[in-house]
Write an enzyme that holds these catalytic residues in place. Structure first.
Site, short mmCIF file in Angstrom:
data_model
loop_
_atom_site.label_atom_id
_atom_site.label_comp_id
_atom_site.label_asym_id
_atom_site.label_seq_id
_atom_site.Cartn_x
_atom_site.Cartn_y
_atom_site.Cartn_z
N LYS A 196 0.83 -1.21 0.00
CA LYS A 196 0.00 0.00 0.00
C LYS A 196 0.85 1.26 0.00
O LYS A 196 2.08 1.22 0.20
CB LYS A 196 -0.96 -0.02 1.19
CG LYS A 196 -2.10 -1.02 1.00
CD LYS A 196 -3.14 -0.92 2.10
CE LYS A 196 -4.33 -1.85 1.78
NZ LYS A 196 -5.35 -1.84 2.86
N ARG A 251 -3.33 -10.25 5.29
CA ARG A 251 -3.80 -10.24 3.90
C ARG A 251 -2.69 -9.68 3.02
O ARG A 251 -2.33 -8.49 3.14
CB ARG A 251 -5.08 -9.39 3.80
CG ARG A 251 -5.72 -9.36 2.43
CD ARG A 251 -6.99 -8.52 2.46
NE ARG A 251 -7.67 -8.53 1.17
CZ ARG A 251 -7.42 -7.68 0.18
NH1 ARG A 251 -6.49 -6.74 0.33
NH2 ARG A 251 -8.09 -7.75 -0.96
#
Length: 279
Positions: free
Chosen positions: A222, A256
């Site tokens: 991210k 995740r």
């Protein structure tokens, strides 16, 4: 010790498990739609299972900043064939990454065991559907919505406001008839949060344990990694692994990730080290 139950399956969360990201979308922020075809998605399913993934998180709608909605029909066309293929692996757990009740219903019928909803079941009918399906559900915190969430996120106290939001959603779901033991929580790294918010959240992750529920963490590749390190998406492995290991040490049960093999290796080293402390 937490465990998840879905039908006749039981998953122990006594040590962290890896959830592999399978984006069946043409506009994913990380993999650029490379798994948007059925054949490529199936190859990725086989690959991450071999690399040690415990859960596959299959999604047909991008939730990256600025993402737009897709129709129910389009989302179903993307995810159902891949879920059916993944369901041929009896030991794997399958998660459907969706906010739409209609997709939840058909995904579980096709073989999904978990619902992972970035909107925390706030769509009309979502709580009733998830409760009726009686499978584990992940409720995520997001300030705003994907189209606008990164415009100007602000908090008085980021961790407390996340805890307050998730507590309200948990209470709402339980009041609707959902067993509390079916709920997983996700603080939503990168969803309506600045760089500073994300790292404060990572540092204060143990405060989420006050809700006594399993914690899912998704920070793989991210912008909180890229912006800090000034790295492109395909150069964020080291930062992603560092974040995942910090989260695991802070008590996260589900990680995740995009890079399954590397995360499994890092967890194995961490687990061996921790085990030696108790000999």
């Amino acid at each position: 010790m937490f465990e998840l139950k879905s039908g006749d399956k039981t998953l122990s969360l006594s040590s962290p498990v890896v959830m592999a990201i399978i984006n069946v979308t043409p506009d994913s922020f990380s993999d650029g739609g490379q798994f948007s075809t059925f054949e490529n998605a199936c190859k990725q399913v086989d690959k991450v299972i071999e690399e040690g993934a415990t859960i596959l998180d299959i999604g047909g709608e991008s939730t990256r900043p600025g993402a737009t909605d897709v129709s129910v029909e389009e989302e179903l066309a993307r995810v159902i064939p891949v879920i059916e293929y993944a369901a041929k692996h009896p030991d794997i757990w399958i998660s459907i990454d969706t906010s739409k009740p209609e997709v939840m219903e058909k995904a579980v019928a096709a073989g999904a065991h978990i619902i992972n909803d970035v909107r925390a079941l706030q769509a009309p009918g979502a709580v009733a559907m998830a409760t009726n399906l009686d499978v584990p559900v992940c409720l995520m915190h997001m300030q705003g919505k994907p189209e606008t969430m990164q415009d100007n996120p602000s908090y008085d106290n980021v961790i407390q406001q996340i805890v307050d939001f998730l507590s309200l959603r948990i209470d709402y779901c339980v009041a609707a008839g959902m067993p509390r033991e079916n709920i997983i929580i996700d603080p939503g790294f990168g969803f309506g949060k600045t760089l500073a918010h994300n790292y404060e959240l990572l540092a204060k992750l143990p405060e989420l344990h006050s809700m006594h529920l399993p914690v899912l963490i998704g920070l793989s590749r991210k912008s909180m990694i890229g912006d800090l390190l000034q790295r492109n998406v395909d150069e964020r492995l080291a930062g992603s692994l560092a974040g995942a290991m910090i989260a695991a040490q802070q008590g996260a049960q589900i990680l995740r990730v995009h890079d399954v093999k590397e995360t499994v290796d890092a967890l194995t080293v961490m687990s061996a080290t921790m085990a030696s402390l108790h000999q």
